[in-house]
Design an enzyme around this catalytic site. Structure first.
Site, PDB file in Angstrom:
ATOM      1  N   ASP A   1       0.808  -1.222   0.000  1.00 18.89           N
ATOM      2  CA  ASP A   1       0.000   0.000   0.000  1.00 18.89           C
ATOM      3  C   ASP A   1       0.840   1.271   0.000  1.00 18.89           C
ATOM      4  OD1 ASP A   1       0.918  -0.443   2.545  1.00 18.89           O
ATOM      5  OD2 ASP A   1      -1.063  -0.694   3.436  1.00 18.89           O
TER       6      ASP A   1
ATOM      7  N   LYS B   1       9.706   7.305  17.166  1.00 20.48           N
ATOM      8  CA  LYS B   1       9.005   8.527  17.557  1.00 20.48           C
ATOM      9  C   LYS B   1       9.858   9.415  18.470  1.00 20.48           C
ATOM     10  CE  LYS B   1       4.446   6.419  17.014  1.00 20.48           C
ATOM     11  NZ  LYS B   1       3.145   6.086  17.639  1.00 20.48           N
TER      12      LYS B   1
ATOM     13  N   ASP C   1       1.902   6.138   2.363  1.00 12.56           N
ATOM     14  CA  ASP C   1       1.255   4.866   2.692  1.00 12.56           C
ATOM     15  C   ASP C   1      -0.242   5.105   2.552  1.00 12.56           C
ATOM     16  OD1 ASP C   1      -0.107   2.817   3.996  1.00 12.56           O
ATOM     17  OD2 ASP C   1       1.377   2.610   5.578  1.00 12.56           O
TER      18      ASP C   1
END
Length: 403
Positions: A149, A201, A257
């Site tokens: 994807d 992150k 994505d």
């Protein structure tokens, strides 16, 4: 053959006419290129159930959901064929009978061979590579790995050449983002392409490159993976980094994505902008189509748009779509055989196949209609996800799922 391998079956498309063979068993999609100057002759392509893209994937497997009026899978196949791919082995774990019918046509169209397998037991993102060792490790040629994807410019040949030049075991394609704190960041050794570490992150800036979901590996990577549920991101990559065998390749241009609706729409905008930059003849331009506003509009030739409608920017209209008088559509996708009735307003929404949007109706905030949905006249939907074959006659003012 062990019990785990016995849980996997090979499915071959009708035109390939090949008998299933144990050594061809893979559980996540693999593209096999037979002739690319003896380099990068195989590609491994994971797919999933597509739960994030529901309700669209309740009708079609995610690889077959149209992106810019062509199946997601077809964008990948076309780019790989341009790079010399002759044989594709694609594994799926959802509705293989639908995939088989579609892929038979693609084999004929692109003069390639496609086989695929089905995974009955999840093996994560790395385990299936070990299961496909007999294909991917057949010789010393490196192989690609793609997430199903991802949309981008797919620079497979450049990635291959870069990988061969640095001589390491693997290469990750990376893309730069504006807010790296939302992602796992790829940190390189200063002045090199060698990856030093991954930071999940980060709260402080350590870099802005993230994993783009496209890789190339030497077959030796298979020695690091067993046939069991394994994560390539959290288990295989760190081991390669520790051995200084993993490099990064900067992707130029757009990337997204597109595995969930809001990102599907964002990726559509990026892709249409790319087509505009390329002056693609696929687009409908305002000069020749007065109902096109600002541009970035892709319309199938069989779609019918009333001259009083205003379409754009960033709109895709599929085959057989009908757009009525005074309709306003922007930043949206309308799929095959759907109808938008007079004076409807559609913004940041995905209209699934064979659906109807009523007169003076308003759709916004990533509203997604599944197949064969009927929205009555003068209804407002704000962030609704409507499952296939449903009818909606009342306002939905907050994001909700209509089952």
């Amino acid at each position: 053959m062990d019990d785990l391998q016995q849980h996997h079956r090979l499915w071959c498309s009708s035109t390939s006419r090949k008998r299933a063979q144990p050594w061809r068993r893979v559980d996540a999609a693999a593209w096999v290129a037979r002739e690319i100057a003896d380099l990068s002759r195989r590609v491994y392509h994971p797919t999933g159930f597509g739960t994030r893209l529901r309700p669209l994937t309740l009708t079609l497997p995610k690889p077959l959901v149209p992106f810019a009026n062509r199946a997601m899978l077809l964008h990948h196949i076309e780019a790989l064929v341009k790079a010399g791919v002759k044989h594709v082995v694609l594994a799926v774990n959802y509705r293989p009978e639908v995939m088989s019918s579609f892929l038979s046509k693609i084999e004929e169209q692109y003069n390639i061979t496609i086989s695929f397998s089905i995974e009955n037991e999840p093996l994560g993102t790395a385990g299936p590579l070990a299961l496909a060792r007999d294909i991917l490790g057949k010789d010393d040629a490196p192989f690609f790995v793609l997430n199903s994807d991802v949309t981008c410019t797919y620079p497979f040949e450049e990635l291959r050449d870069f990988h061969i030049a640095h001589g390491g075991e693997g290469t990750i394609m990376v893309t730069k983002v504006e807010e790296p704190s939302k992602y796992g960041v790829v940190v390189q050794i200063p002045g090199e392409s060698t990856i030093d570490r991954f930071v999940e992150k980060p709260q402080e800036f350590v870099g802005n490159r993230i994993n783009a979901g496209i890789y190339i590996f030497n077959p030796s990577v298979l020695d690091r993976i067993e046939v069991k549920p394994t994560s390539i991101e959290s288990e295989t990559f760190p081991a390669m980094v520790a051995d200084r065998q993993l490099h990064s390749f900067d992707l130029q241009g757009f990337w997204m994505d597109i595995g969930q609706p809001k990102d599907f729409l964002a990726g559509t905008c990026l892709y249409l902008s790319h087509l505009t930059q390329q002056k693609s003849p696929l687009l409908s331009y305002p000069a020749a189509n007065p109902w096109v506003y600002q541009g970035n509009v892709l319309i199938d030739p069989t779609a019918v748009v009333d001259p009083s409608a205003v379409v754009g920017p960033n709109v895709v209209l599929g085959p057989g779509v009908v757009v009525g008088k005074g309709v306003r559509i922007q930043r949206s996708v309308v799929m095959e055989n759907s109808r938008i009735k007079d004076h409807a307003w559609v913004h940041s929404s995905i209209i699934g196949w064979n659906s109807t949007v009523g007169r003076w109706t308003r759709l916004d905030n990533t509203t997604v209609l599944g197949d064969d949905v009927n929205i009555k006249d003068e209804v407002s939907l704000n962030g609704a996800k409507v499952l296939p074959h449903k009818s909606v006659g009342a306002n939905i003012n907050e994001p909700a799922i209509v089952m």
